[in-house]
Write a protein that holds these residues in place. Structure first.
Motif, mmCIF file in Angstrom:
data_model
loop_
_atom_site.group_PDB
_atom_site.id
_atom_site.type_symbol
_atom_site.label_atom_id
_atom_site.label_comp_id
_atom_site.label_asym_id
_atom_site.label_seq_id
_atom_site.Cartn_x
_atom_site.Cartn_y
_atom_site.Cartn_z
ATOM 1 N N LEU A 193 40.689 22.227 25.521
ATOM 2 C CA LEU A 193 40.315 23.471 24.832
ATOM 3 C C LEU A 193 38.799 23.545 24.641
ATOM 4 N N ARG A 194 38.211 22.431 24.246
ATOM 5 C CA ARG A 194 36.759 22.403 24.026
ATOM 6 C C ARG A 194 35.997 22.697 25.308
ATOM 7 N N LEU A 195 36.388 22.042 26.380
ATOM 8 C CA LEU A 195 35.668 22.218 27.644
ATOM 9 C C LEU A 195 35.792 23.641 28.178
ATOM 10 N N SER A 196 36.988 24.203 28.142
ATOM 11 C CA SER A 196 37.189 25.545 28.702
ATOM 12 C C SER A 196 36.758 26.660 27.760
ATOM 13 N N SER A 234 42.984 15.684 38.059
ATOM 14 C CA SER A 234 42.979 16.760 39.052
ATOM 15 C C SER A 234 42.936 18.115 38.348
ATOM 16 N N ARG A 235 42.575 19.152 39.094
ATOM 17 C CA ARG A 235 42.537 20.489 38.515
ATOM 18 C C ARG A 235 43.917 20.926 38.052
ATOM 19 N N GLY A 236 44.952 20.589 38.804
ATOM 20 C CA GLY A 236 46.317 20.941 38.425
ATOM 21 C C GLY A 236 46.743 20.277 37.125
ATOM 22 N N THR A 237 46.414 19.001 36.972
ATOM 23 C CA THR A 237 46.723 18.288 35.732
ATOM 24 C C THR A 237 45.961 18.900 34.575
ATOM 25 N N TYR A 238 44.693 19.212 34.802
ATOM 26 C CA TYR A 238 43.878 19.844 33.758
ATOM 27 C C TYR A 238 44.508 21.163 33.324
ATOM 28 N N GLN A 239 44.942 21.956 34.285
ATOM 29 C CA GLN A 239 45.550 23.249 33.965
ATOM 30 C C GLN A 239 46.809 23.064 33.115
ATOM 31 N N ARG A 240 47.616 22.060 33.430
ATOM 32 C CA ARG A 240 48.816 21.800 32.626
ATOM 33 C C ARG A 240 48.455 21.366 31.208
ATOM 34 N N ILE A 241 47.420 20.529 31.070
ATOM 35 C CA ILE A 241 46.975 20.097 29.742
ATOM 36 C C ILE A 241 46.482 21.292 28.941
ATOM 37 N N LEU A 242 45.656 22.132 29.561
ATOM 38 C CA LEU A 242 45.093 23.300 28.892
ATOM 39 C C LEU A 242 46.177 24.299 28.491
ATOM 40 N N THR A 243 47.134 24.538 29.374
ATOM 41 C CA THR A 243 48.224 25.468 29.077
ATOM 42 C C THR A 243 49.044 24.968 27.886
ATOM 43 N N ALA A 244 49.353 23.674 27.872
ATOM 44 C CA ALA A 244 50.115 23.094 26.758
ATOM 45 C C ALA A 244 49.326 23.210 25.455
ATOM 46 N N ALA A 245 48.026 22.953 25.506
ATOM 47 C CA ALA A 245 47.186 23.026 24.308
ATOM 48 C C ALA A 245 47.150 24.442 23.752
ATOM 49 N N ARG A 246 46.948 25.420 24.613
ATOM 50 C CA ARG A 246 46.902 26.816 24.157
ATOM 51 C C ARG A 246 48.242 27.247 23.569
ATOM 52 N N ARG A 247 49.330 26.809 24.170
ATOM 53 C CA ARG A 247 50.665 27.147 23.665
ATOM 54 C C ARG A 247 50.868 26.555 22.267
ATOM 55 N N LEU A 277 35.233 26.477 24.524
ATOM 56 C CA LEU A 277 33.998 26.359 23.752
ATOM 57 C C LEU A 277 32.786 26.173 24.653
ATOM 58 N N GLU A 278 32.880 25.240 25.606
ATOM 59 C CA GLU A 278 31.770 24.975 26.518
ATOM 60 C C GLU A 278 31.716 25.978 27.677
ATOM 61 N N GLY A 279 32.833 26.652 27.975
ATOM 62 C CA GLY A 279 32.865 27.659 29.032
ATOM 63 C C GLY A 279 32.895 27.110 30.448
ATOM 64 N N LEU A 280 33.328 25.862 30.617
ATOM 65 C CA LEU A 280 33.399 25.283 31.961
ATOM 66 C C LEU A 280 34.586 25.844 32.733
ATOM 67 N N ASP A 281 34.439 25.936 34.056
ATOM 68 C CA ASP A 281 35.603 26.316 34.856
ATOM 69 C C ASP A 281 36.519 25.103 34.978
ATOM 70 N N GLN A 282 37.746 25.330 35.419
ATOM 71 C CA GLN A 282 38.742 24.267 35.432
ATOM 72 C C GLN A 282 38.357 23.100 36.342
#
Length: 118
Positions: free
Chosen positions: A38-41, A58-71, A43-48
């Motif tokens: 959440l912080r990286l995407s 990996s980008r796919g793993t990151y996306q799953r982590i981010l999706t779970a966090a937002r949920r 707050l910091e505004g980084l792309d995945q």
């Protein structure tokens, strides 16, 4: 047989481990690596791709982590639940050279020398 979960690299462990409304209706747990995503995407505004590289996944793993966090954050806010932060499979990545600012984030503003003094 399930694959062993790889440690994710995070830049900091939060000082505050709980956010709660006055009368919570349960709780939701957010892992440290989910908070880092959440912080990286957000707050910091980084792309995945860049954020995934910083966390060592990996980008796919990151996306799953981010999706779970937002949920989980949405569930806590919408459902009036306490948000508990902690646990997970992570390691701290900030190991800057003596006296230099941490290269991975602007958040803490500390140097490696200050880290050793804590």
């Amino acid at each position: 047989m399930a694959r062993i979960k790889k440690c994710r690299e995070v830049c900091f462990v939060p000082r505050c481990s709980q956010f709660s409304p006055p009368h919570p209706r349960g709780s939701v747990r957010l892992s440290v690596e989910e908070l880092e995503a959440l912080r990286l995407s957000d707050l910091e505004g980084l792309d995945q791709q860049l954020a995934a590289a910083q966390m060592g996944v990996s980008r796919g793993t990151y996306q799953r982590i981010l999706t779970a966090a937002r949920r989980q954050v949405a569930e806590a806010v919408v459902g009036g639940k306490a948000l508990l932060i902690g646990g997970g499979s992570y390691r701290l990545r900030c190991r800057a050279l003596e006296g230099q600012p941490h290269p991975c984030c602007q958040l803490c503003g500390k140097t490696a020398k200050e880290d050793g003094e804590e």
